[in-house]
Design an enzyme around this catalytic site. Structure first.
Site, short mmCIF file in Angstrom:
data_model
loop_
_atom_site.label_atom_id
_atom_site.label_comp_id
_atom_site.label_asym_id
_atom_site.label_seq_id
_atom_site.Cartn_x
_atom_site.Cartn_y
_atom_site.Cartn_z
N LYS A 1 -14.87 -11.00 -34.80
CA LYS A 1 -14.92 -12.24 -34.03
C LYS A 1 -15.57 -12.13 -32.67
O LYS A 1 -15.45 -11.13 -31.97
CB LYS A 1 -13.49 -12.76 -33.82
CG LYS A 1 -12.80 -13.14 -35.11
CD LYS A 1 -12.88 -14.61 -35.35
CE LYS A 1 -11.96 -15.28 -34.38
NZ LYS A 1 -11.56 -16.58 -34.79
N GLU B 1 -14.52 -23.23 -24.56
CA GLU B 1 -13.19 -23.70 -24.97
C GLU B 1 -12.31 -24.00 -23.76
O GLU B 1 -11.57 -24.98 -23.72
CB GLU B 1 -12.51 -22.66 -25.87
CG GLU B 1 -13.08 -22.65 -27.27
CD GLU B 1 -12.52 -21.52 -28.14
OE1 GLU B 1 -12.85 -21.51 -29.32
OE2 GLU B 1 -11.77 -20.66 -27.64
N SER C 1 -11.53 -10.67 -30.67
CA SER C 1 -10.16 -10.89 -31.11
C SER C 1 -9.46 -9.54 -31.14
O SER C 1 -10.07 -8.51 -31.43
CB SER C 1 -10.18 -11.50 -32.51
OG SER C 1 -8.96 -11.25 -33.16
N HIS D 1 -21.94 -39.41 -36.38
CA HIS D 1 -20.76 -39.10 -37.21
C HIS D 1 -20.72 -37.64 -37.61
O HIS D 1 -20.15 -37.29 -38.65
CB HIS D 1 -20.71 -39.98 -38.46
CG HIS D 1 -20.96 -41.43 -38.19
ND1 HIS D 1 -19.97 -42.32 -37.88
CD2 HIS D 1 -22.12 -42.13 -38.14
CE1 HIS D 1 -20.49 -43.52 -37.68
NE2 HIS D 1 -21.80 -43.43 -37.81
#
Ligand code: ARG
Length: 468
Positions: free
Chosen positions: A294, A301, A288, A167
Site C-alpha cells: 500500500k 485524505e 500501511s 455522475h
C-alpha cells in the site's frame, strides 16, 4: 482612583477588584480565562495600545511623558514576549490584562492611564481585526502560490487527454490542463472573497469603549490611520459586538477547504490503481503497517477530513452569534479558538497543497485509455449528424443505438467499420472518423472556456496575467 490604589497598597497580593467580597473560584478562573489561547494576539494588542496611547497624548488626555513611558514599556514587553520571557498568568484572565499589569509593574501610574477611554471590549475587537487582516493577507498570498502551481501543472498538460466525467461516468474527453484550470477558477473566486472580506475586517472598533463610546475627547480617525484601518466602525454598540467579519472570513475559508476537498477526492481516486491516472510523490503518502503493497494518499485524505473541521468552525461561529443581545457578551470570547484553528488549518493546507501538486506524476496512457474506452466521443457523433441535417433528438437516438451495438461487439465507436455505422444513419460518411477521435473531439470545442488545447493555452496565458 486614589482610593483604589490605596486599597491595592493595603493588600498587594489581592487580584480581585474592590467590588467583590471573595475571590473567583479556581475552577471559574480556569473556565473564564482566555490567556492560554488569546496570547497569540499579543503583538496586535500592543500595536493597538500604542496607537491608542499616542492618540490620548495628542489629544491632551494623558501627558506626553506618559506616552513616552508607555511606548518604552510596551516595546520592552514586546521583546519579552518575543524572547519567550513573558510570564503569562491565568489569574490575569486574558492577554489584555496580562500586558497591562506587566506595563504597570514596569512604569507605574503611566501604565494605569493607558486604559483611559478604552475597554477590553473595543480592545479585543480591534486585536482580532488586526490579526485577521494580517492572516487574510497571508492566505491570499498562499492562494496565489497554489494557483501558480496549478497553472504550471496545467501548462504541461495542455493536450493531455483524459475522460471528463459527469455522475463519475465517462462523459466527454477533456484535457487534463483544462480540468486543472477549473480549480484555478475556484481559488480565484476564493481569493476575491478574502479580498472583499478584508474590507469589512479592516474597520476600527476602538473608541466604542465598553459599548456607548467615551466622554474623553478622542480622535478615532487618528487611531484608524495609525493602525491602517480604512474606515471606522460607525456604531459603538455594533463595534464591540459584531463578529460577522469573522464569520465571513471563516465562510471564505470553508469554501477554500471545500474546493480543496473536491480536488483531494479526485487525487485520491486518480491515484488509486483502479484509475492509475496519477502518482503522488512518496513524501506526501504513507505505507500501511500491515499491507506491504500500500501507498496511501494521506495528505489529500487529511485535507478532505480537515474540511469538516473548518466547516464546523463556521457553524460554531454562526451559532455563537445567533442569540446574543447587544452589545458585548462574554460569549464572544469563544470566537477565538475556532478562528485560530481555521487560520492554522487553511494556511498549512494551502502551503502543503502547492508543493504536493509539484510532485504529481501523470500517467498519460492510462488517462487516454480511460477516455478511449468510455464512448467519450458519442456526443461528437451526434453533433456530426446534426450538422448534416438530423434534428438533435433523433441524432441522440441514432448514436445511442450505435453505442449499444459497439458495447455488444466490445469495441469503441471509432472501431466500427463505415458500413456498419451507416446502418444507423445513411448520412454518415468517411469523414466521421475525424470527429470520433479524441483529438478531433477536443479540438472542436474551440471557444473561450472550452477544452480545445488551443483554448487551454490561452486560458493559461490569461491565468498568469491574472496572477501578476
Ligand atoms: N477576553 C475577552 C474576550 O476575548 C476580552 C473582553 C472582555 N470583556 C469583558 N467585559 N469581560 O472577549
Amino acid at each position: 482612583m486614589t482610593e483604589k490604589s490605596t486599597i491595592l497598597k493595603e493588600n498587594p497580593s489581592k487580584t480581585w477588584s474592590g467590588r467583590f467580597n471573595e475571590p473567583v473560584a479556581e475552577l471559574v478562573k480556569k473556565y473564564t480565562a482566555s490567556v492560554s489561547f488569546d496570547q497569540r494576539l499579543a503583538e496586535f494588542d500592543i500595536q493597538g495600545s500604542l496607537a491608542h496611547a499616542r492618540m490620548l497624548g495628542a489629544q491632551g488626555i494623558i501627558s506626553h511623558e506618559d506616552v513616552a513611558r508607555i511606548e518604552q514599556g510596551l516595546a520592552d514587553i514586546l521583546q519579552e514576549i518575543r524572547d519567550g520571557q513573558f510570564e503569562w498568568l491565568l489569574d490575569l484572565e486574558d492577554v489584555h490584562l496580562n500586558i497591562e499589569k506587566r506595563l504597570t509593574d514596569k512604569i507605574g501610574d503611566a501604565g494605569k492611564r493607558l486604559h483611559t477611554g478604552r475597554s477590553r471590549n473595543d480592545q479585543v475587537a480591534t486585536d482580532i481585526r488586526l490579526w485577521l487582516r494580517a492572516t487574510t493577507d497571508e492566505i491570499i498570498t498562499l492562494l496565489r502560490k497554489l494557483q501558480l502551481s496549478i497553472v504550471d501543472l496545467a501548462e504541461e498538460h495542455v493536450d493531455t487527454v483524459m475522460p471528463g466525467f459527469t455522475h463519475l461516468q465517462v462523459a466527454q474527453p477533456v484535457t487534463f490542463g483544462h480540468h486543472l484550470l477549473a480549480y484555478f477558477e475556484m481559488l480565484q473566486r476564493d481569493a476575491e472573497r478574502f479580498a472583499d472580506a478584508r474590507k469589512r475586517i479592516n474597520r476600527l472598533p476602538l473608541g466604542a469603549a465598553a459599548l456607548a463610546g467615551t466622554s474623553y475627547p478622542i480622535d478615532r480617525e487618528r487611531v484608524a490611520r495609525e493602525l491602517g484601518f480604512e474606515a471606522l466602525c460607525e456604531n459603538s454598540l455594533d463595534a464591540v459586538s459584531d463578529r460577522d467579519f469573522a464569520i465571513e472570513f471563516t465562510a471564505a475559508a470553508a469554501l477554500v477547504m471545500t474546493h480543496l476537498s473536491r480536488f483531494s477526492e479526485e487525487l485520491i481516486l486518480w491515484s488509486s490503481p483502479r484509475f492509475g491516472f496519477i502518482d503522488i510523490a512518496d513524501r506526501f503518502c504513507t505505507g500501511s503497517s500491515i499491507m506491504p503493497q500500500k501507498k496511501n494518499p494521506d495528505v489529500p485524505e487529511l485535507v478532505r477530513g480537515k474540511t469538516g473541521r473548518v466547516n464546523g468552525h463556521l457553524v460554531a461561529l454562526l451559532t455563537l452569534m445567533k442569540s446574543q443581545p447587544l452589545a458585548y457578551n462574554k460569549d464572544n470570547q469563544e470566537d477565538k479558538e475556532p478562528l485560530f484553528d481555521t487560520a492554522d488549518t487553511i494556511l498549512v493546507t494551502l502551503e502543503i497543497y502547492a508543493d504536493m501538486l509539484r510532485g504529481i506524476r501523470v500517467n498519460k496512457p492510462a488517462m487516454r485509455l480511460a477516455a478511449a474506452e468510455g464512448f467519450a466521443t458519442a456526443t461528437d457523433l451526434a453533433d456530426y449528424l446534426v450538422k448534416k441535417g438530423t434534428p438533435f433528438r433523433d441524432a441522440h437516438e441514432v448514436v445511442a443505438l450505435a453505442v449499444r451495438h459497439a458495447v455488444e461487439k466490445g469495441c469503441d465507436l471509432s472501431d466500427l467499420p463505415l458500413a456498419e455505422l451507416q446502418t444507423f444513419s445513411p448520412l454518415i460518411a468517411e469523414d466521421v472518423y475525424g470527429v470520433l477521435t479524441l483529438e478531433g473531439s477536443l479540438a472542436s470545442r474551440n471557444h473561450r472556456g472550452g477544452t480545445a488545447p488551443a483554448q487551454v493555452s490561452q486560458a493559461i496565458a490569461r491565468a498568469r496575467q491574472r496572477l501578476a
